[in-house]
Design a protein around this motif. Structure first.
Motif, PDB file in Angstrom:
ATOM      1  N   GLU A 169       0.822  -1.212   0.000  1.00  0.00           N
ATOM      2  CA  GLU A 169       0.000   0.000   0.000  1.00  0.00           C
ATOM      3  C   GLU A 169       0.852   1.256   0.000  1.00  0.00           C
ATOM      4  O   GLU A 169       0.547   2.232  -0.703  1.00  0.00           O
ATOM      5  CB  GLU A 169      -0.940  -0.012   1.207  1.00  0.00           C
ATOM      6  CG  GLU A 169      -2.026  -1.088   1.122  1.00  0.00           C
ATOM      7  CD  GLU A 169      -2.800  -1.229   2.418  1.00  0.00           C
ATOM      8  OE1 GLU A 169      -2.458  -0.500   3.383  1.00  0.00           O
ATOM      9  OE2 GLU A 169      -3.716  -2.067   2.476  1.00  0.00           O
ATOM     10  N   ARG A 170       1.933   1.263   0.770  1.00  0.00           N
ATOM     11  CA  ARG A 170       2.775   2.462   0.830  1.00  0.00           C
ATOM     12  C   ARG A 170       3.560   2.644  -0.469  1.00  0.00           C
ATOM     13  O   ARG A 170       3.769   3.779  -0.906  1.00  0.00           O
ATOM     14  CB  ARG A 170       3.722   2.364   2.021  1.00  0.00           C
ATOM     15  CG  ARG A 170       2.967   2.429   3.348  1.00  0.00           C
ATOM     16  CD  ARG A 170       3.873   2.553   4.549  1.00  0.00           C
ATOM     17  NE  ARG A 170       3.088   2.620   5.776  1.00  0.00           N
ATOM     18  CZ  ARG A 170       3.595   2.797   6.982  1.00  0.00           C
ATOM     19  NH1 ARG A 170       4.917   2.925   7.125  1.00  0.00           N
ATOM     20  NH2 ARG A 170       2.811   2.842   8.050  1.00  0.00           N
ATOM     21  N   LEU A 171       3.988   1.551  -1.074  1.00  0.00           N
ATOM     22  CA  LEU A 171       4.652   1.674  -2.373  1.00  0.00           C
ATOM     23  C   LEU A 171       3.678   2.215  -3.421  1.00  0.00           C
ATOM     24  O   LEU A 171       4.049   3.060  -4.249  1.00  0.00           O
ATOM     25  CB  LEU A 171       5.195   0.317  -2.820  1.00  0.00           C
ATOM     26  CG  LEU A 171       6.349  -0.269  -1.989  1.00  0.00           C
ATOM     27  CD1 LEU A 171       6.747  -1.632  -2.537  1.00  0.00           C
ATOM     28  CD2 LEU A 171       7.551   0.674  -1.987  1.00  0.00           C
ATOM     29  N   SER A 172       2.428   1.732  -3.376  1.00  0.00           N
ATOM     30  CA  SER A 172       1.423   2.211  -4.336  1.00  0.00           C
ATOM     31  C   SER A 172       1.085   3.671  -4.087  1.00  0.00           C
ATOM     32  O   SER A 172       0.879   4.446  -5.032  1.00  0.00           O
ATOM     33  CB  SER A 172       0.165   1.349  -4.234  1.00  0.00           C
ATOM     34  OG  SER A 172       0.446  -0.003  -4.546  1.00  0.00           O
ATOM     35  N   ALA A 173       1.014   4.068  -2.822  1.00  0.00           N
ATOM     36  CA  ALA A 173       0.694   5.459  -2.502  1.00  0.00           C
ATOM     37  C   ALA A 173       1.790   6.403  -2.979  1.00  0.00           C
ATOM     38  O   ALA A 173       1.522   7.559  -3.330  1.00  0.00           O
ATOM     39  CB  ALA A 173       0.481   5.619  -1.001  1.00  0.00           C
ATOM     40  N   ALA A 174       3.041   5.923  -2.992  1.00  0.00           N
ATOM     41  CA  ALA A 174       4.170   6.770  -3.419  1.00  0.00           C
ATOM     42  C   ALA A 174       4.497   6.561  -4.892  1.00  0.00           C
ATOM     43  O   ALA A 174       5.552   7.016  -5.352  1.00  0.00           O
ATOM     44  CB  ALA A 174       5.403   6.461  -2.560  1.00  0.00           C
ATOM     45  N   ARG A 175       3.605   5.908  -5.619  1.00  0.00           N
ATOM     46  CA  ARG A 175       3.859   5.606  -7.029  1.00  0.00           C
ATOM     47  C   ARG A 175       4.069   6.891  -7.842  1.00  0.00           C
ATOM     48  O   ARG A 175       3.339   7.875  -7.678  1.00  0.00           O
ATOM     49  CB  ARG A 175       2.675   4.835  -7.608  1.00  0.00           C
ATOM     50  CG  ARG A 175       2.877   4.374  -9.055  1.00  0.00           C
ATOM     51  CD  ARG A 175       1.546   3.933  -9.652  1.00  0.00           C
ATOM     52  NE  ARG A 175       0.930   2.864  -8.895  1.00  0.00           N
ATOM     53  CZ  ARG A 175       1.083   1.571  -9.154  1.00  0.00           C
ATOM     54  NH1 ARG A 175       1.840   1.197 -10.167  1.00  0.00           N
ATOM     55  NH2 ARG A 175       0.468   0.663  -8.415  1.00  0.00           N
ATOM     56  N   ALA A 177      16.799   9.134  -5.414  1.00  0.00           N
ATOM     57  CA  ALA A 177      15.963  10.002  -4.570  1.00  0.00           C
ATOM     58  C   ALA A 177      14.634   9.317  -4.267  1.00  0.00           C
ATOM     59  O   ALA A 177      14.132   9.375  -3.128  1.00  0.00           O
ATOM     60  CB  ALA A 177      15.741  11.341  -5.268  1.00  0.00           C
ATOM     61  N   HIS A 178      14.055   8.669  -5.255  1.00  0.00           N
ATOM     62  CA  HIS A 178      12.787   7.968  -5.046  1.00  0.00           C
ATOM     63  C   HIS A 178      12.974   6.803  -4.075  1.00  0.00           C
ATOM     64  O   HIS A 178      12.119   6.550  -3.211  1.00  0.00           O
ATOM     65  CB  HIS A 178      12.252   7.466  -6.385  1.00  0.00           C
ATOM     66  CG  HIS A 178      10.890   6.864  -6.304  1.00  0.00           C
ATOM     67  ND1 HIS A 178       9.818   7.478  -5.685  1.00  0.00           N
ATOM     68  CD2 HIS A 178      10.404   5.660  -6.757  1.00  0.00           C
ATOM     69  CE1 HIS A 178       8.742   6.712  -5.765  1.00  0.00           C
ATOM     70  NE2 HIS A 178       9.081   5.590  -6.419  1.00  0.00           N
ATOM     71  N   ALA A 179      14.095   6.084  -4.185  1.00  0.00           N
ATOM     72  CA  ALA A 179      14.363   4.964  -3.288  1.00  0.00           C
ATOM     73  C   ALA A 179      14.502   5.445  -1.847  1.00  0.00           C
ATOM     74  O   ALA A 179      13.985   4.809  -0.907  1.00  0.00           O
ATOM     75  CB  ALA A 179      15.616   4.220  -3.736  1.00  0.00           C
ATOM     76  N   ARG A 180      15.205   6.565  -1.634  1.00  0.00           N
ATOM     77  CA  ARG A 180      15.363   7.077  -0.266  1.00  0.00           C
ATOM     78  C   ARG A 180      14.019   7.544   0.287  1.00  0.00           C
ATOM     79  O   ARG A 180      13.728   7.366   1.475  1.00  0.00           O
ATOM     80  CB  ARG A 180      16.386   8.216  -0.270  1.00  0.00           C
ATOM     81  CG  ARG A 180      17.803   7.758  -0.635  1.00  0.00           C
ATOM     82  CD  ARG A 180      18.828   8.872  -0.435  1.00  0.00           C
ATOM     83  NE  ARG A 180      20.171   8.412  -0.796  1.00  0.00           N
ATOM     84  CZ  ARG A 180      20.756   8.657  -1.957  1.00  0.00           C
ATOM     85  NH1 ARG A 180      20.116   9.383  -2.890  1.00  0.00           N
ATOM     86  NH2 ARG A 180      21.959   8.190  -2.212  1.00  0.00           N
ATOM     87  N   HIS A 181      13.190   8.129  -0.584  1.00  0.00           N
ATOM     88  CA  HIS A 181      11.853   8.542  -0.137  1.00  0.00           C
ATOM     89  C   HIS A 181      11.031   7.322   0.276  1.00  0.00           C
ATOM     90  O   HIS A 181      10.342   7.344   1.312  1.00  0.00           O
ATOM     91  CB  HIS A 181      11.151   9.297  -1.264  1.00  0.00           C
ATOM     92  CG  HIS A 181       9.717   9.620  -0.969  1.00  0.00           C
ATOM     93  ND1 HIS A 181       9.326  10.538  -0.019  1.00  0.00           N
ATOM     94  CD2 HIS A 181       8.556   9.109  -1.495  1.00  0.00           C
ATOM     95  CE1 HIS A 181       8.004  10.600   0.026  1.00  0.00           C
ATOM     96  NE2 HIS A 181       7.508   9.735  -0.866  1.00  0.00           N
ATOM     97  N   LEU A 182      11.106   6.245  -0.502  1.00  0.00           N
ATOM     98  CA  LEU A 182      10.377   5.021  -0.163  1.00  0.00           C
ATOM     99  C   LEU A 182      10.877   4.441   1.153  1.00  0.00           C
ATOM    100  O   LEU A 182      10.080   3.971   1.979  1.00  0.00           O
ATOM    101  CB  LEU A 182      10.526   3.987  -1.286  1.00  0.00           C
ATOM    102  CG  LEU A 182       9.826   4.304  -2.610  1.00  0.00           C
ATOM    103  CD1 LEU A 182      10.109   3.207  -3.632  1.00  0.00           C
ATOM    104  CD2 LEU A 182       8.319   4.436  -2.403  1.00  0.00           C
ATOM    105  N   ALA A 183      12.178   4.431   1.345  1.00  0.00           N
ATOM    106  CA  ALA A 183      12.730   3.897   2.603  1.00  0.00           C
ATOM    107  C   ALA A 183      12.195   4.685   3.785  1.00  0.00           C
ATOM    108  O   ALA A 183      11.865   4.114   4.843  1.00  0.00           O
ATOM    109  CB  ALA A 183      14.249   3.930   2.560  1.00  0.00           C
ATOM    110  N   GLY A 184      12.088   6.008   3.622  1.00  0.00           N
ATOM    111  CA  GLY A 184      11.544   6.823   4.701  1.00  0.00           C
ATOM    112  C   GLY A 184      10.068   6.557   4.934  1.00  0.00           C
ATOM    113  O   GLY A 184       9.607   6.510   6.089  1.00  0.00           O
ATOM    114  N   GLN A 185       9.304   6.378   3.872  1.00  0.00           N
ATOM    115  CA  GLN A 185       7.882   6.084   4.018  1.00  0.00           C
ATOM    116  C   GLN A 185       7.657   4.735   4.702  1.00  0.00           C
ATOM    117  O   GLN A 185       6.771   4.592   5.548  1.00  0.00           O
ATOM    118  CB  GLN A 185       7.209   6.083   2.642  1.00  0.00           C
ATOM    119  CG  GLN A 185       7.117   7.458   1.998  1.00  0.00           C
ATOM    120  CD  GLN A 185       6.218   8.392   2.783  1.00  0.00           C
ATOM    121  OE1 GLN A 185       5.105   8.040   3.175  1.00  0.00           O
ATOM    122  NE2 GLN A 185       6.720   9.593   3.047  1.00  0.00           N
ATOM    123  N   LEU A 186       8.447   3.748   4.332  1.00  0.00           N
ATOM    124  CA  LEU A 186       8.280   2.420   4.928  1.00  0.00           C
ATOM    125  C   LEU A 186       8.663   2.424   6.398  1.00  0.00           C
ATOM    126  O   LEU A 186       8.148   1.612   7.187  1.00  0.00           O
ATOM    127  CB  LEU A 186       9.129   1.393   4.165  1.00  0.00           C
ATOM    128  CG  LEU A 186       8.716   1.122   2.715  1.00  0.00           C
ATOM    129  CD1 LEU A 186       9.681   0.148   2.066  1.00  0.00           C
ATOM    130  CD2 LEU A 186       7.297   0.571   2.652  1.00  0.00           C
TER     131      LEU A 186
END
Length: 846
Positions: A472-478, A508-517
Motif C-alpha cells: 500500500e505504501r509503495l502504491s501510494a508513493a507511485r 531520490a525515489h528509493a530514499r523517499h520510499l525507505a523513509g515512508q516504509l
C-alpha cells in the motif's frame, strides 16, 4: 365472417392510455353511433333528395323481419374460428353472409343498426357466458375470455364497416327485396367484401395500437387467413338467397353444409395457426441462446409473452449460484430486474425450470395467459429450453469468473494484489521494447529486513499484514510510468521509465520510499517500523533486458545490506561477472542460431545385475570457438537467467531424441534422459513442443526421461503442476536428480508423481565408509521399492561401490566405473553388444 379480437395480452384486456388513445377510443364509438343514425334517417326516407344517389326505400320492413336478420347476425357472430396473431388472438365470424342477407331483405340504411345490435349482443353473451357459466368456458367462442371494453370496441369497428358496406350498396343503386339478378348478386358481393376489408383494417389498427403486432405484417396476416373465408361466406349468403327464391325447403340442407364449411375453415386456420405457432416457438427458442444471464432471461420473457399471450411474465431464479433474483416483463415488453417475487397464487400458469432434475427456478405467466392442453406441452418444452439456457449462462459465468481468477493469479500476487514476478518480466519486457534504445530505465529492488522475525514472532498472518502495508505504501508513493511488483517472499521491485528513471532521480525515489516504509504501522497490535534494503540500477532500454536489470538490482540490494545502508546503487566496477556474462549471452544467441557448437555427451545407465544398459543420460558441451570446450557449469546459469532458456531446452531435447532414434535404429531402444531447469516448468508451451518433437522423430513418449531437481517442490505456482501433469499425461518419464539433497524430499514425492529416483553421488561416494550415507542409500532403495519407483545410483566410481549397491538390491547405476560420458558415435559402439552379454566397461582414457 369478420375479424374479431377475442383475447390477448393487450387485446381487449388492456386499454391504451393517454389523451390520443382516449380520443381514438371515443371517436370510433361516436363515429359508429353517427353511422347508425345516418342509416336510420336514410331508411326512414329523411335523406331522400338530400344526398345524391340515396332514393327512399320502396318497402318498409316489418319488425319481425328486422328481428330475424338481427338474430341471423347474432348467430353469425357467435360462431367463430380463431387464430393467434402476435401476443393476441383473432376470431373470424360469418359476418359477410349476414351482411349479404341483411342488404337483400332490409333497407340498406338499417345495416349499421342490425350489425350494432347483433355484434353487441353476441359479444355481451360471450362475456356473460365466460364469466358466469364455467361450463361454457371450454365450448367454442366462450372458451376465451372477453371484456365489456373489448365488446364495445369490436362492435364500433364492425358498425363503421357496415356503414361503408351500406354506402357502397346505396351508391350502386341497391334496394331492399330486389330480384336476385346477376347484377344484384354482384352488388351484394362487392358490399360484403368491402365490409370485410374495412373491418379487417379497423381491427388491425386496434390491435396494432395496443401493441399486439405491427400494423403492416398484421394486416397481411389477417388478409391471408381471411380471404378464402370471406369469399366462402359471400358465396354461402348468395347461395342461400338463390335457394330461397327457388324453394325455401331446400334451406334445410344448408345447415349441414354450413357446419362442414365451418369445420373446413377451422381445420385450415388451425393448421396455419399450428404452423405459425411452431415457427414462433422455433424462433423464440433460437433467440434464447445467450451466455449472459440477463440477456437469456429477457429473451425467455419475451418468448413466453409471444407464445402464450401473457400480459406479464416473470422468471424467478433460486437454484443457481448468486441467490434469489427475479426478472419480469410488463405489458409494454419492458424487461426489468427486481428483488421481489409476485405471489404464486396470482399466476395463471407456473412452469418449474429444471435441468437434470435439479431446480433452476420458475417461469410464471400472469394476466391474459392462454395455456390449453396443446400450449401446456409447449410450455413444458419451452421451460426446459429456458432452464438449460439459464443453467448454461450460470455455468459460463462461473467459468468466466474462474478464468478471470486464474488470469489474476497468474499475473498478480495473492497477498498484496500487486503484479507478480511473471507479470513484471512480461510487462517490463514490453515496456522496454516500446522505448527508444537510448531511453533511461531504472529498477528498484526492495528487500524487507528481519522479515523472518515477524513471521516467527507474530505469525504468518502478521507477516502478510506487513507485506500488504508495504504494498500500500509503495502504491501510494507511485510515480508516473512506474510498475510495482512483489517478486515473492519479502522482495518487491519497481520499474521506472521516463524522466524519473535516471540514476539521481531513482536514488531520490528509493530514499523517499525507505523513509515512508520506516513510518510506524500497527500489526497484530504491535507498532512496527519496516526497514528495507533497496538496490537501484539505472541503464538505457537498449542495453539490458529485464533479467539483467533484476540481476544488477539484486547485486545492489545485497551491497546495501552488507554496507548497512538502506539504499545502494549498482556499480559495474563491483560486478566482475557483468561484462563477461553479457558477452557470453550474445555468443550463446549466435551459437543457437548456427550449427555445430553444441555437442551431446552420453553416459549409459547400467543394470547392476547383468551389466546391460537400461538408458542413457545426455550432457551438453559447448565447443566455443574462442573459449574452448565449456561444461554446463560454465554457461547454464547464464542460460537460465535469460530469455534463451526455452530455445536452449528445446534444442537439447531435440538432439537427445535424435540419439534415441539412432539407438532404436540399431536395435538398442534405450530411453534418454535430459536435465530440465526448474524455470522451464513455467513454460506452458513446453509439453506441446515436446510432443511434436517426439512425433517428428517417431519415438514413443516413454523413451524420454526429463530429470528435475527437488527445488521444484518449493514453487507455489500452479503452472508448474500443470506442466508436470501435461508431461506425465503424454507418457514422458519424470526422474528426480540428486535425490536426498533437497529441502523436503519426501514432501516432493507426495506432490509430484515420478518414475525414477537418482541417488545423489555424494551419498554413493561416502556409503562405503559412512554408516549415515549407507543408511540414506538403503532407505532410498527401499522407498523406491515400496512406492514402485525405479531407483538408480549416480557417480558409481569403484567396484566396491557397485558391490555395496548390489547388496542393497539397488537396480541400476551410472558412473565412471561403467562408462564416462562419451560421444554419440562412441556410445553406439559401447551399447552394440551381443544380447545377453554385459556392456563392455570403458575407462575415461579410452
Amino acid at each position: 365472417m369478420t375479424a374479431v379480437p377475442v383475447n390477448g395480452s393487450n387485446v381487449g384486456a388492456t386499454r391504451a392510455s393517454g389523451p390520443g388513445a382516449l380520443v381514438r377510443r371515443i371517436g370510433l364509438r361516436v363515429l359508429a353511433l353517427g353511422v347508425v343514425a345516418i342509416g336510420l334517417l336514410h331508411a326512414g326516407g329523411r335523406l331522400d333528395g338530400v344526398l345524391p344517389g340515396t332514393p327512399a326505400p320502396d318497402v318498409h320492413p316489418s319488425l319481425a323481419a328486422v328481428a330475424a336478420v338481427m338474430l341471423i347476425t347474432f348467430c353469425a357472430q357467435i360462431l367463430q374460428v380463431r387464430i393467434r396473431t402476435g401476443r393476441g388472438e383473432v376470431g373470424f365470424a360469418w359476418g359477410e353472409a349476414a351482411v349479404v342477407i341483411a342488404l337483400f331483405f332490409l333497407p340498406t340504411g338499417l345495416l349499421p343498426l342490425v350489425v350494432l345490435v347483433g355484434v353487441l349482443t353476441a359479444r355481451l353473451a360471450q362475456f356473460a357466458g365466460h364469466k358466469y357459466v364455467p361450463a361454457l368456458r371450454t365450448i367454442g367462442t366462450f372458451r376465451v375470455r372477453t371484456t365489456v371494453y373489448q365488446a364495445l370496441s369490436n362492435t364500433a369497428a364492425l358498425t363503421v364497416a357496415a356503414g361503408v358496406g351500406a354506402t357502397v350498396a346505396v351508391s350502386l343503386g341497391l334496394r331492399s327485396h330486389p330480384a336476385l339478378t346477376p347484377r344484384v348478386a354482384a352488388v351484394l358481393t362487392v358490399s360484403a367484401l368491402l365490409y370485410c376489408c374495412c373491418s379487417l383494417t379497423l381491427v388491425a389498427a386496434q390491435l396494432s395500437a395496443r401493441g399486439v403486432q405491427r400494423f403492416r405484417p398484421l394486416i397481411w396476416e389477417l388478409a391471408w387467413s381471411k380471404a378464402p373465408i370471406a369469399v366462402g361466406n359471400v358465396v354461402i349468403g348468395v347461395a342461400a338467397l338463390a335457394i330461397l327464391s327457388v324453394d325455401a325447403n331446400w334451406l334445410l340442407a344448408l345447415p349441414p353444409v354450413l357446419w362442414l364449411l365451418h369445420l373446413t375453415h377451422s381445420y385450415r386456420l388451425r393448421t396455419d395457426d399450428e404452423r405459425r405457432t411452431w415457427q414462433v416457438f422455433a424462433q423464440t427458442t433460437r433467440e434464447l441462446n445467450h451466455l449472459d444471464e440477463e440477456q437469456a432471461a429477457a429473451a425467455g420473457l419475451r418468448g413466453a409473452q409471444s407464445l402464450f399471450a401473457a400480459e406479464r411474465a416473470e422468471i424467478a431464479i433460486d437454484g443457481l449460484p448468486g441467490g434469489l433474483r427475479t426478472f419480469d416483463i410488463d405489458k409494454d415488453g419492458v424487461v426489468g430486474r427486481n428483488g421481489t417475487v409476485t405471489p404464486a397464487r396470482a399466476a395463471a400458469a407456473i412452469r418449474p425450470l429444471l435441468v437434470g432434475g435439479a431446480p433452476v427456478g420458475e417461469l410464471r405467466l400472469y394476466e391474459g395467459t392462454q395455456v390449453g392442453e396443446r400450449s401446456a406441452l409447449m410450455l413444458a418444452a419451452y421451460g426446459d429450453a429456458l432452464a438449460a439456457v439459464l443453467h448454461d449462462a450460470a455455468t459460463h459465468a462461473e467459468l468466466r469468473a474462474l478464468s478471470e481468477r486464474r488470469t489474476f493469479d497468474a499475473e498478480y500476487d495473492g497477498v498484496t494484489g500487486l503484479a507478480n514476478r511473471a507479470a513484471l518480466l512480461t510487462r517490463g519486457a514490453a515496456a522496454l521494447g516500446g522505448l527508444d534504445a537510448a531511453a533511461p530505465v531504472a529498477l528498484l529492488l526492495l528487500d524487507i529486513n528481519h522479515f523472518k522475525e515477524v513471521n516467527t514472532t507474530l505469525g504468518h498472518a502478521a507477516g502478510d499484514d506487513v507485506l500488504r502495508a508495504v504494498g500500500e505504501r509503495l502504491s501510494a508513493a507511485r510515480v508516473q510510468d512506474e510498475l510495482i511488483a512483489r517478486l515473492g517472499g519479502d522482495e518487491f521491485a519497481l520499474l521506472l521509465t521516463g524522466a524519473g528513471a535516471t540514476l539521481p532521480a531513482a536514488l531520490a525515489h528509493a530514499r523517499h520510499l525507505a523513509g515512508q516504509l520506516a513510518q510506524p504501522t500497527a500489526v497484530a497490535g504491535v507498532q512496527l517500523s519496516v526497514e528495507a534494503s533497496i538496490g537501484v540500477v539505472a541503464a538505457t532500454a537498449g542495453a539490458v533486458d529485464m533479467t539483467e536489470l533484476l540481476r544488477r538490482a539484486d547485486i545492489a540490494m545485497y551491497q546495501a545490506k552488507r554496507g548497512g545502508s538502506s539504499v545502494d546503487w549498482y556499480d559495474p566496477d563491483r560486478d566482475d561477472a557483468s561484462t563477461d556474462r553479457l558477452a557470453l549471452l550474445a555468443e550463446l544467441r549466435e551459437a543457437l542460431a548456427g550449427e555445430g557448437q553444441f555437442d551431446l555427451l552420453l553416459q549409459p545407465l547400467v543394470r547392476l545385475k547383468g551389466g546391460r544398459p537400461t538408458g542413457v543420460e545426455a550432457f551438453v558441451r559447448w565447443n566455443h570457438p574462442r573459449r574452448g570446450t565449456l561444461k554446463p557449469v560454465d554457461f547454464v546459469r547464464v542460460v537460465e537467467q535469460s530469455e534463451l532458456l526455452g530455445q536452449f531446452t528445446r534444442h537439447t531435447i531435440d538432439r537427445a531424441l535424435d540419439v534415441c532414434g539412432q539407438l532404436a535404429a540399431q536395435g538398442t531402444p534405450l530411453a534418454v534422459g535430459v536435465n530440465l531447469s526448474p524455470r522451464s516448468l513455467h513454460d506452458r508451451d513446453l509439453p506441446a513442443d515436446i510432443a511434436r518433437m517426439l512425433a517428428r522423430h517417431g519415438l514413443p513418449a516413454y523413451r524420454l526421461i526429463l530429470e528435475i531437481t527437488e527445488t521444484v517442490v518449493l514453487s507455489e505456482d500452479a503452472v508448474v503442476d500443470d506442466v508436470l501433469r501435461a508431461l506425465r499425461d503424454q507418457g514422458i518419464q519424470i526422474a528426480v536428480d540428486d535425490f536426498g539433497t533437497g529441502f523436503s524430499a519426501l514432501t516432493f514425492l507426495t506432490r509430484v508423481p515420478v518414475d525414477v529416483l537418482k541417488i545423489d553421488r555424494t551419498f554413493v561416494n561416502r556409503m562405503v565408509d559412512s554408516p549415515e550415507a549407507l543408511a540414506i542409500v538403503r532407505t532410498t532403495v527401499e522407498l523406491g521399492r515400496e512406492l514402485g519407483i525405479q531407483v538408480s545410483a549416480e557417480g558409481v566410481e569403484t567396484a566396491e561401490q557397485r558391490r555395496v549397491l548390489e547388496k542393497l538390491s539397488c537396480p541400476a547405476g551410472q558412473g565412471f566405473h561403467f562408462c564416462p560420458p562419451v560421444s554419440t558415435e562412441r556410445l553406439l559402439e559401447v551399447v552394440r553388444t551381443t544380447p545377453g552379454e554385459p556392456m563392455r566397461r570403458l575407462r575415461a582414457a579410452e
